[in-house]
Design a protein around this motif. Structure first.
Motif, PDB file in Angstrom:
ATOM      1  N   LEU A   1       0.846  -1.193   0.000  1.00  0.00           N
ATOM      2  CA  LEU A   1       0.000   0.000   0.000  1.00  0.00           C
ATOM      3  C   LEU A   1       0.883   1.245   0.000  1.00  0.00           C
ATOM      4  O   LEU A   1       1.820   1.341   0.791  1.00  0.00           O
TER       5      LEU A   1
ATOM      6  N   GLU B   1      -6.633   2.607   0.093  1.00  0.00           N
ATOM      7  CA  GLU B   1      -5.729   2.933  -1.009  1.00  0.00           C
ATOM      8  C   GLU B   1      -4.404   3.479  -0.487  1.00  0.00           C
ATOM      9  O   GLU B   1      -3.432   3.577  -1.245  1.00  0.00           O
TER      10      GLU B   1
ATOM     11  N   ARG C   1      -1.841   3.474   3.280  1.00  0.00           N
ATOM     12  CA  ARG C   1      -1.647   2.805   4.565  1.00  0.00           C
ATOM     13  C   ARG C   1      -2.201   3.630   5.725  1.00  0.00           C
ATOM     14  O   ARG C   1      -2.604   3.076   6.751  1.00  0.00           O
TER      15      ARG C   1
END
Length: 230
Positions: free
Chosen positions: A31, A72, A74
């Motif tokens: 991510l 989308e 972290r």
């Protein structure tokens, strides 16, 4: 706007691409990051948590999973953990939450999220509901599929100090010594040593005895960590 929507809208307006790339590389994360330092993220989330209160537990859990599973960036994972830890929802930290926490541990599968879940969330559930949670920790400590679930069982009592259940601590650590299924994994060895080092602040004699008793099954890393301040 919901908490989830507010978090994503706020994250879309901030960030540092250069820092984001550094953070992603350091954390070895699939991510991407937005690029916020931890204090800045906490400051961003604080008013959102205060404004968007949940009165329904199911909706609270759904928001956590929505942030986690559809993330989308972290930082959305960190926002999910912040939602779980928010003081207003402390009464909902009970054994019924453990399946959700286990899902986050299995899918997060890295120290930045697992360790916070273990010590602050699973640990609180264990402290408040020992009878119901102790068998779960025993089961997690020998999990066949995830070293991170095992690590969670080992780190769940990091903050318990004098209230540590040493019988449970001993069992979950012995279940992950060097000759066990995941015993040679770095993150298992490190967690084992960390748990011992932390408990040594409260009961150094217990830790010395554990290290001596299991000397032939304890990695050098775990031993060094355990005895670091003794």
């Amino acid at each position: 706007m919901t908490y989830v929507g507010a978090v994503r809208a706020a994250l879309a307006e901030v960030g540092d691409p250069a820092r984001a790339a550094q953070q992603q590389a350091y954390m070895k994360s699939e991510l991407p990051y937005v690029g916020l330092r931890a204090p800045a993220l906490s400051a961003l989330l604080r008013p959102l948590l205060a404004e968007h209160r949940f009165v329904d537990r199911a909706q609270w859990e759904h928001a956590v999973l929505e942030l986690w599973e559809d993330a989308e960036h972290r930082e959305e994972w960190y926002a999910a953990i912040a939602l779980l830890r928010y003081r207003a929802y402390r009464p909902w930290l009970d054994p019924d939450l453990l399946p959700l926490l286990e899902t986050l541990v299995r899918t997060g599968a890295w120290w930045d999220v697992v360790d916070e879940i273990a010590s602050h969330l699973v640990g609180q559930v264990l402290l408040d509901h020992r009878a119901a949670t102790t068998p779960v920790m025993d089961a997690w400590s020998v999990d066949a599929d995830s070293l991170w679930v095992r690590r969670t069982a080992m780190l769940a009592q990091l903050r318990h100090a004098g209230r540590t259940d040493t019988d449970l601590l001993g069992r979950v650590l012995v279940a992950n010594l060097d000759d066990t299924a995941y015993g040679r994994e770095f993150f298992v060895r490190k967690a084992l040593g960390w748990a011992l080092r932390q408990h040594a602040r409260t009961d150094p004699a217990w830790v010395r005895t554990f290290v001596r008793t299991h000397a032939d099954r304890l990695s050098g890393l775990s031993r060094r960590e355990a005895l670091k301040h003794l």
